[in-house]
Design an enzyme around this catalytic site. Structure first.
Site, PDB file in Angstrom:
ATOM      1  N   HIS A 258      12.804 -32.909  15.944  1.00 11.65           N
ATOM      2  CA  HIS A 258      13.401 -31.953  16.878  1.00 11.65           C
ATOM      3  C   HIS A 258      14.917 -31.911  16.653  1.00 11.65           C
ATOM      4  O   HIS A 258      15.543 -32.962  16.409  1.00 11.65           O
ATOM      5  CB  HIS A 258      13.100 -32.425  18.297  1.00 11.65           C
ATOM      6  CG  HIS A 258      13.167 -31.360  19.336  1.00 11.65           C
ATOM      7  ND1 HIS A 258      14.309 -30.646  19.598  1.00 11.65           N
ATOM      8  CD2 HIS A 258      12.230 -30.884  20.189  1.00 11.65           C
ATOM      9  CE1 HIS A 258      14.072 -29.797  20.590  1.00 11.65           C
ATOM     10  NE2 HIS A 258      12.826 -29.905  20.958  1.00 11.65           N
TER      11      HIS A 258
ATOM     12  N   GLY B 152       9.477 -35.484  16.091  1.00 15.96           N
ATOM     13  CA  GLY B 152       8.599 -34.321  16.204  1.00 15.96           C
ATOM     14  C   GLY B 152       8.145 -33.808  14.849  1.00 15.96           C
ATOM     15  O   GLY B 152       7.142 -33.119  14.751  1.00 15.96           O
TER      16      GLY B 152
ATOM     17  N   TYR C 204       7.843 -38.497  25.632  1.00 16.98           N
ATOM     18  CA  TYR C 204       7.007 -37.534  24.913  1.00 16.98           C
ATOM     19  C   TYR C 204       6.028 -36.887  25.883  1.00 16.98           C
ATOM     20  O   TYR C 204       5.704 -37.442  26.923  1.00 16.98           O
ATOM     21  CB  TYR C 204       6.273 -38.238  23.756  1.00 16.98           C
ATOM     22  CG  TYR C 204       6.231 -37.406  22.495  1.00 16.98           C
ATOM     23  CD1 TYR C 204       7.411 -36.903  21.948  1.00 16.98           C
ATOM     24  CD2 TYR C 204       5.047 -37.095  21.854  1.00 16.98           C
ATOM     25  CE1 TYR C 204       7.384 -36.117  20.792  1.00 16.98           C
ATOM     26  CE2 TYR C 204       5.020 -36.328  20.697  1.00 16.98           C
ATOM     27  CZ  TYR C 204       6.204 -35.839  20.175  1.00 16.98           C
ATOM     28  OH  TYR C 204       6.182 -35.066  19.038  1.00 16.98           O
TER      29      TYR C 204
HETATM   30  O1  YZS Z   1      26.948 -34.545  10.923  1.00 17.38           O
HETATM   31  P1  YZS Z   1      26.348 -33.292  10.338  1.00 17.38           P
HETATM   32  O2  YZS Z   1      26.779 -32.013  11.017  1.00 17.38           O
HETATM   33  O3  YZS Z   1      26.398 -33.251   8.832  1.00 17.38           O
HETATM   34  O4  YZS Z   1      24.751 -33.360  10.677  1.00 17.38           O
HETATM   35  C1  YZS Z   1      24.032 -34.503  10.252  1.00 17.38           C
HETATM   36  C2  YZS Z   1      23.084 -34.870  11.368  1.00 17.38           C
HETATM   37  O5  YZS Z   1      23.652 -34.764  12.656  1.00 17.38           O
HETATM   38  C3  YZS Z   1      22.022 -33.813  11.188  1.00 17.38           C
HETATM   39  N1  YZS Z   1      20.739 -34.248  11.765  1.00 17.38           N
HETATM   40  C4  YZS Z   1      20.209 -33.735  12.885  1.00 17.38           C
HETATM   41  N2  YZS Z   1      20.654 -32.767  13.711  1.00 17.38           N
HETATM   42  C5  YZS Z   1      19.877 -32.493  14.785  1.00 17.38           C
HETATM   43  N3  YZS Z   1      18.699 -33.120  15.051  1.00 17.38           N
HETATM   44  C6  YZS Z   1      18.241 -34.070  14.226  1.00 17.38           C
HETATM   45  N4  YZS Z   1      17.055 -34.644  14.498  1.00 17.38           N
HETATM   46  C7  YZS Z   1      19.006 -34.424  13.087  1.00 17.38           C
HETATM   47  N5  YZS Z   1      18.874 -35.342  12.092  1.00 17.38           N
HETATM   48  C8  YZS Z   1      19.944 -35.210  11.298  1.00 17.38           C
HETATM   49  O6  YZS Z   1      21.874 -33.647   9.798  1.00 17.38           O
HETATM   50  C9  YZS Z   1      23.118 -34.014   9.138  1.00 17.38           C
HETATM   51  C10 YZS Z   1      22.810 -35.103   8.125  1.00 17.38           C
HETATM   52  O7  YZS Z   1      22.354 -36.199   8.879  1.00 17.38           O
HETATM   53  P2  YZS Z   1      22.644 -37.693   8.374  1.00 17.38           P
HETATM   54  O8  YZS Z   1      22.220 -38.597   9.471  1.00 17.38           O
HETATM   55  O9  YZS Z   1      24.036 -37.775   7.860  1.00 17.38           O
HETATM   56  O10 YZS Z   1      21.625 -37.797   7.131  1.00 17.38           O
HETATM   57  P3  YZS Z   1      21.054 -39.136   6.482  1.00 17.38           P
HETATM   58  O11 YZS Z   1      22.114 -40.176   6.453  1.00 17.38           O
HETATM   59  O12 YZS Z   1      20.411 -38.698   5.218  1.00 17.38           O
HETATM   60  O13 YZS Z   1      19.947 -39.641   7.507  1.00 17.38           O
HETATM   61  C11 YZS Z   1      18.766 -38.868   7.665  1.00 17.38           C
HETATM   62  C12 YZS Z   1      18.046 -39.343   8.956  1.00 17.38           C
HETATM   63  C13 YZS Z   1      16.866 -38.400   9.248  1.00 17.38           C
HETATM   64  C14 YZS Z   1      17.557 -40.787   8.774  1.00 17.38           C
HETATM   65  C15 YZS Z   1      19.063 -39.288  10.113  1.00 17.38           C
HETATM   66  O14 YZS Z   1      19.677 -38.007  10.120  1.00 17.38           O
HETATM   67  C16 YZS Z   1      18.399 -39.512  11.441  1.00 17.38           C
HETATM   68  O15 YZS Z   1      18.067 -40.642  11.813  1.00 17.38           O
HETATM   69  N6  YZS Z   1      18.184 -38.373  12.182  1.00 17.38           N
HETATM   70  C17 YZS Z   1      17.525 -38.464  13.490  1.00 17.38           C
HETATM   71  C18 YZS Z   1      16.027 -38.691  13.280  1.00 17.38           C
HETATM   72  C19 YZS Z   1      15.355 -38.718  14.628  1.00 17.38           C
HETATM   73  O16 YZS Z   1      15.513 -39.660  15.419  1.00 17.38           O
HETATM   74  N7  YZS Z   1      14.601 -37.654  14.933  1.00 17.38           N
HETATM   75  C20 YZS Z   1      13.834 -37.563  16.177  1.00 17.38           C
HETATM   76  C21 YZS Z   1      14.337 -36.332  16.964  1.00 17.38           C
HETATM   77  N8  YZS Z   1      13.557 -36.249  18.209  1.00 17.38           N
HETATM   78  C22 YZS Z   1      12.321 -35.676  18.164  1.00 17.38           C
HETATM   79  O17 YZS Z   1      11.882 -35.151  17.176  1.00 17.38           O
HETATM   80  C23 YZS Z   1      11.535 -35.660  19.433  1.00 17.38           C
HETATM   81  C24 YZS Z   1      12.206 -34.925  20.560  1.00 17.38           C
HETATM   82  S1  YZS Z   1      11.130 -37.271  19.909  1.00 17.38           S
HETATM   83  O18 YZS Z   1      12.439 -37.952  19.975  1.00 17.38           O
HETATM   84  O19 YZS Z   1      10.469 -37.192  21.168  1.00 17.38           O
HETATM   85  O20 YZS Z   1      10.301 -37.782  18.827  1.00 17.38           O
END
Ligand code: YZS
Length: 259
Positions: free
Chosen positions: A64, A108, A138
């Site tokens: 998400h 998500g 969730y």
């Molecule tokens: O700083 P900039 O502008 O370059 O943006 C960064 C991140 O902020 C962005 N980005 C996201 N933006 C919005 N939502 C996200 N989920 C998201 N994930 C990343 O993308 C740019 C690059 O991110 P980095 O972190 O620098 O990339 P990297 O070092 O390659 O790491 C990749 C991951 C995926 C490991 C990291 O970005 C990460 O941990 N992202 C969050 C993953 C996460 O927790 N997703 C769950 C989101 N929540 C849901 O889907 C549901 C609501 S729930 O939580 O209920 O499951």
């Protein structure tokens, strides 16, 4: 710039999530392009869909778009949330949707992949379900999607630890159908869609719908539903929910108080 790429190969439609800079975070804009692509495929004689990211990605989808999650006080995963709309669009599409997974699948994004009818992943793929990391309650439909795909103890481990599981473990658990090396995965998946396309699309469509209806057929009393919604509201009204959002935005580890 399009956030997804679409392609038609014979009777297979391919949707490629293409917002690499944002790790294919499932924003409202990205989701509306995916659902538009699916609707476009409905109008053609598409008999199977492949949902993928560009070859070689490190992240299939970061889940998400956290920047679009509401601050505390509003359900972050309501029925009309774009993520819920996408899950239903995949589940209700009248032909098989195959997730071709390379890289990490987060939050998500895991539910999107697991809403697909089959999953084929590279050995390096990982799957992490992360609401607990963000303080998010969730929703019932989302938990049911996961429960239909993941054995209960493993679903609890993934939800409670928010840690990734590797493709091999997902294969052993039957969450994914096959593991294929990156160099062969596209040809493998297209051979699968060719086999599907040779069969009766009407028969497949009705059996997909039967499986969807039966797997979501759970008797929940109004009292039970309201009890769960009330419990979820306590969470998305909480300090911890706000802390999870603030910590992600500040790129720091959250400090959850339990309040
Ligand atoms: O700083 P900039 O502008 O370059 O943006 C960064 C991140 O902020 C962005 N980005 C996201 N933006 C919005 N939502 C996200 N989920 C998201 N994930 C990343 O993308 C740019 C690059 O991110 P980095 O972190 O620098 O990339 P990297 O070092 O390659 O790491 C990749 C991951 C995926 C490991 C990291 O970005 C990460 O941990 N992202 C969050 C993953 C996460 O927790 N997703 C769950 C989101 N929540 C849901 O889907 C549901 C609501 S729930 O939580 O209920 O499951």
């Amino acid at each position: 710039m399009s956030l997804v790429l679409t392609e038609k190969r014979d009777t297979t439609g391919i949707i490629t999530l293409n917002n690499i800079a944002k790790r294919n975070a499932l924003s409202e804009a990205l989701i509306s392009e995916i659902t538009a692509a699916l609707n476009g495929f409905r109008a053609l004689n598409i008999r199977a869909v492949v949902l993928r990211a560009p070859p070689g990605v490190k992240v299939w989808s970061a889940g998400h778009d956290i920047s679009e999650l509401p601050d505390r006080g509003r359900d972050p995963l309501g029925f009309n949330d774009p993520l819920r709309i996408l899950i239903r669009a995949i589940q209700e599409f009248p032909a098989p949707v195959i997730a071709l997974i390379e890289g990490g699948v987060w939050g998500g994004g895991c539910e999107v992949a697991m809403a697909c009818d089959m999953l084929v992943a590279t050995p390096e793929a990982t799957f992490a379900i992360t609401p607990a990391k963000l303080g998010i309650p969730y929703n019932l439909g989302g938990v049911l999607t996961l429960l239909n795909m993941i054995p209960l103890p493993v679903a609890k481990e993934m939800l409670f630890t928010a840690q990734p599981i590797p493709a091999e473990q997902a294969l052993n658990l039957g969450i994914i159908n096959y593991i294929q090396p990156a160099a062969q995965i596209e040809a493998f998946v297209l051979a699968m869609t060719a086999r599907i396309s040779a069969n009766s699309p009407l028969s497949i469509a009705v059996m997909k719908e039967e499986l969807r209806l039966l797997s979501s057929a759970h008797a929940i009393s109004p009292e039970l539903f309201e009890r769960m919604q009330g419990a979820r509201r306590i969470v998305y009204d909480s300090d911890d929910y706000q802390e999870g959002l603030d910590a992600f935005r500040a790129k720091r580890q959250p400090q959850f108080s339990g309040k």
